[in-house]
Enzyme design. Sequence first.
Site, PDB file in Angstrom:
ATOM      1  N   GLN A  99      64.747 -47.242  -6.287  1.00 32.24           N
ATOM      2  CA  GLN A  99      65.619 -47.415  -5.120  1.00 32.24           C
ATOM      3  C   GLN A  99      67.037 -46.997  -5.477  1.00 32.24           C
ATOM      4  OE1 GLN A  99      64.715 -51.461  -3.063  1.00 32.24           O
ATOM      5  NE2 GLN A  99      64.038 -51.662  -5.173  1.00 32.24           N
ATOM      6  N   ASN A 100      67.256 -46.745  -6.771  1.00 38.31           N
ATOM      7  CA  ASN A 100      68.611 -46.449  -7.221  1.00 38.31           C
ATOM      8  C   ASN A 100      69.019 -45.040  -6.843  1.00 38.31           C
ATOM      9  OD1 ASN A 100      68.633 -48.958  -8.264  1.00 38.31           O
ATOM     10  ND2 ASN A 100      68.296 -48.332 -10.386  1.00 38.31           N
ATOM     11  N   ASP A 102      71.601 -43.709  -8.525  1.00 34.15           N
ATOM     12  CA  ASP A 102      72.169 -43.106  -9.744  1.00 34.15           C
ATOM     13  C   ASP A 102      71.128 -42.201 -10.398  1.00 34.15           C
ATOM     14  OD1 ASP A 102      70.554 -44.510 -11.797  1.00 34.15           O
ATOM     15  OD2 ASP A 102      71.604 -46.308 -11.148  1.00 34.15           O
ATOM     16  N   HIS A 117      65.564 -43.706  -2.080  1.00 36.02           N
ATOM     17  CA  HIS A 117      66.776 -43.900  -1.269  1.00 36.02           C
ATOM     18  C   HIS A 117      67.800 -42.797  -1.471  1.00 36.02           C
ATOM     19  CE1 HIS A 117      65.904 -48.494  -0.833  1.00 36.02           C
ATOM     20  NE2 HIS A 117      65.179 -47.750  -0.027  1.00 36.02           N
ATOM     21  N   GLY A 183      63.994 -55.291 -11.765  1.00 31.04           N
ATOM     22  CA  GLY A 183      65.398 -55.362 -11.371  1.00 31.04           C
ATOM     23  C   GLY A 183      65.650 -55.135  -9.897  1.00 31.04           C
ATOM     24  N   SER A 185      65.737 -57.170  -5.952  1.00 29.94           N
ATOM     25  CA  SER A 185      65.771 -58.493  -5.327  1.00 29.94           C
ATOM     26  C   SER A 185      64.627 -58.694  -4.333  1.00 29.94           C
ATOM     27  CB  SER A 185      67.099 -58.666  -4.594  1.00 29.94           C
ATOM     28  OG  SER A 185      67.222 -57.659  -3.610  1.00 29.94           O
ATOM     29  N   LEU A 210      65.988 -60.502 -13.612  1.00 29.85           N
ATOM     30  CA  LEU A 210      66.897 -61.475 -14.211  1.00 29.85           C
ATOM     31  C   LEU A 210      66.623 -62.887 -13.704  1.00 29.85           C
ATOM     32  CD1 LEU A 210      69.314 -61.520 -16.138  1.00 29.85           C
ATOM     33  CD2 LEU A 210      70.805 -61.261 -14.157  1.00 29.85           C
ATOM     34  N   GLU A 211      66.264 -62.961 -12.427  1.00 30.66           N
ATOM     35  CA  GLU A 211      66.031 -64.277 -11.810  1.00 30.66           C
ATOM     36  C   GLU A 211      64.879 -64.133 -10.822  1.00 30.66           C
ATOM     37  OE1 GLU A 211      69.880 -64.633 -10.107  1.00 30.66           O
ATOM     38  OE2 GLU A 211      69.478 -63.091  -8.624  1.00 30.66           O
TER      39      GLU A 211
HETATM   40  P1  NAD Z   1      69.798 -55.826  -5.466  1.00 31.47           P
HETATM   41  O1  NAD Z   1      71.222 -55.752  -5.895  1.00 31.47           O
HETATM   42  O2  NAD Z   1      69.482 -56.391  -4.137  1.00 31.47           O
HETATM   43  O3  NAD Z   1      69.013 -56.698  -6.556  1.00 31.47           O
HETATM   44  C1  NAD Z   1      69.206 -56.480  -7.913  1.00 31.47           C
HETATM   45  C2  NAD Z   1      68.266 -57.412  -8.671  1.00 31.47           C
HETATM   46  O4  NAD Z   1      68.417 -57.117 -10.052  1.00 31.47           O
HETATM   47  C3  NAD Z   1      68.579 -58.901  -8.480  1.00 31.47           C
HETATM   48  O5  NAD Z   1      67.369 -59.591  -8.214  1.00 31.47           O
HETATM   49  C4  NAD Z   1      69.161 -59.320  -9.823  1.00 31.47           C
HETATM   50  O6  NAD Z   1      68.786 -60.634 -10.196  1.00 31.47           O
HETATM   51  C5  NAD Z   1      68.511 -58.331 -10.772  1.00 31.47           C
HETATM   52  N1  NAD Z   1      69.295 -58.049 -11.973  1.00 31.47           N
HETATM   53  C6  NAD Z   1      70.637 -58.026 -12.127  1.00 31.47           C
HETATM   54  N2  NAD Z   1      70.960 -57.705 -13.395  1.00 31.47           N
HETATM   55  C7  NAD Z   1      69.784 -57.510 -14.043  1.00 31.47           C
HETATM   56  C8  NAD Z   1      69.455 -57.151 -15.377  1.00 31.47           C
HETATM   57  N3  NAD Z   1      70.386 -56.937 -16.323  1.00 31.47           N
HETATM   58  N4  NAD Z   1      68.144 -57.041 -15.705  1.00 31.47           N
HETATM   59  C9  NAD Z   1      67.180 -57.263 -14.781  1.00 31.47           C
HETATM   60  N5  NAD Z   1      67.433 -57.605 -13.510  1.00 31.47           N
HETATM   61  C10 NAD Z   1      68.724 -57.716 -13.139  1.00 31.47           C
HETATM   62  O7  NAD Z   1      69.215 -54.392  -5.656  1.00 31.47           O
HETATM   63  P2  NAD Z   1      67.941 -53.693  -5.045  1.00 31.47           P
HETATM   64  O8  NAD Z   1      66.835 -54.663  -4.896  1.00 31.47           O
HETATM   65  O9  NAD Z   1      67.753 -52.435  -5.798  1.00 31.47           O
HETATM   66  O10 NAD Z   1      68.455 -53.384  -3.539  1.00 31.47           O
HETATM   67  C11 NAD Z   1      68.759 -52.379  -3.156  1.00 31.47           C
HETATM   68  C12 NAD Z   1      69.689 -51.326  -2.679  1.00 31.47           C
HETATM   69  O11 NAD Z   1      70.875 -51.131  -3.420  1.00 31.47           O
HETATM   70  C13 NAD Z   1      68.920 -50.052  -2.848  1.00 31.47           C
HETATM   71  O12 NAD Z   1      68.761 -49.567  -1.570  1.00 31.47           O
HETATM   72  C14 NAD Z   1      69.802 -49.109  -3.689  1.00 31.47           C
HETATM   73  O13 NAD Z   1      69.804 -47.823  -3.117  1.00 31.47           O
HETATM   74  C15 NAD Z   1      71.152 -49.729  -3.627  1.00 31.47           C
HETATM   75  N6  NAD Z   1      71.967 -49.674  -4.875  1.00 31.47           N
HETATM   76  C16 NAD Z   1      71.719 -48.806  -5.886  1.00 31.47           C
HETATM   77  C17 NAD Z   1      72.476 -48.848  -7.061  1.00 31.47           C
HETATM   78  C18 NAD Z   1      72.203 -47.850  -8.148  1.00 31.47           C
HETATM   79  O14 NAD Z   1      71.832 -46.723  -7.857  1.00 31.47           O
HETATM   80  N7  NAD Z   1      72.366 -48.219  -9.427  1.00 31.47           N
HETATM   81  C19 NAD Z   1      73.476 -49.800  -7.212  1.00 31.47           C
HETATM   82  C20 NAD Z   1      73.708 -50.682  -6.143  1.00 31.47           C
HETATM   83  C21 NAD Z   1      72.938 -50.613  -4.976  1.00 31.47           C
END
Ligand code: NAD
Length: 244
Positions: A99-100, A102, A117, A183, A185, A210-211
């Site tokens: 979903q990332n 990056d 995404h 990773g 939610s 993480l949780e």
């Molecule tokens: P979210 O932020 O809703 O959930 C992130 C999850 O990761 C949480 O449950 C949290 O507890 C967990 N987490 C945090 N740190 C962690 C770690 N070190 N190790 C393991 N788990 C960890 O993100 P999502 O569910 O991907 O929701 C999605 C939307 O956010 C997507 O549509 C995406 O496109 C967008 N997004 C992408 C990025 C990216 O590309 N890196 C960054 C922010 C948002």
Amino acid sequence: MPPSNNHGARDPAAIVILTGAGVSAESGIDTFRAADGLWEQHRIEDVATPEGFRRDPALVHRFYDARRVAVQRAEPNAAHRALARLDAEWRGDLLIVTQNVDDLHERGGAKRLLHMHGELLSALCAACGERHRWTGPLGDGPACPACSRAALRPDVVWFGEMPYPMERIYRALQRCDLFVSIGTSGAVYPAAGFVAEARASGARTLELNLEESEGSALFDETRLGRAGELVPAWVEEVLGAEEG
Ligand code: NAD
């Protein structure tokens, strides 16, 4: 949880992995929804919806231009590298659906990867639909290199828009023996529904987060901790079981 083949004929097992913002957190990229409901201090409706873009394109461009800069300064972490190792060494089917937005999975070395995404380092022409690799800003209104109309937007799927190749993802979910969510939610659909789809097809399901997430109850097993530790350990387990 080493994968076992649930679907008879195929050997070795087929794996589908879904990753979310948590897999990139240890690379210094903020996750989506902090406890205050904001993404990098912005309301999600303002920066991640087509309506927000129509209302204030300059704000949305500034937001994604800044994310694009940040992503190019970040480095893949141990979780990205471990998944790339799995990709290189797993002889069975594998699909990493992220979903990332990056590019840390591919810079870590992953190949069997889909960005459902979209991608920060890509620009989409709203007029002709072409996608272009894009590393610079979009806020200064560059013209589409294909059709020359200044209609480029971030190539990111916003709320209310259709994620990228869903048909291919659902096909993989219906054939997989193991589904692993890392990773995420479990709050953003349709990705949040993948675990149910995989279960319905008879796959075993594992969550690394993480949780506890909104979907934890749907998984056969949940392991809590940082992706940078959990993912390399799980990959070692899977590849070790294959050798043994
Ligand atoms: P979210 O932020 O809703 O959930 C992130 C999850 O990761 C949480 O449950 C949290 O507890 C967990 N987490 C945090 N740190 C962690 C770690 N070190 N190790 C393991 N788990 C960890 O993100 P999502 O569910 O991907 O929701 C999605 C939307 O956010 C997507 O549509 C995406 O496109 C967008 N997004 C992408 C990025 C990216 O590309 N890196 C960054 C922010 C948002």
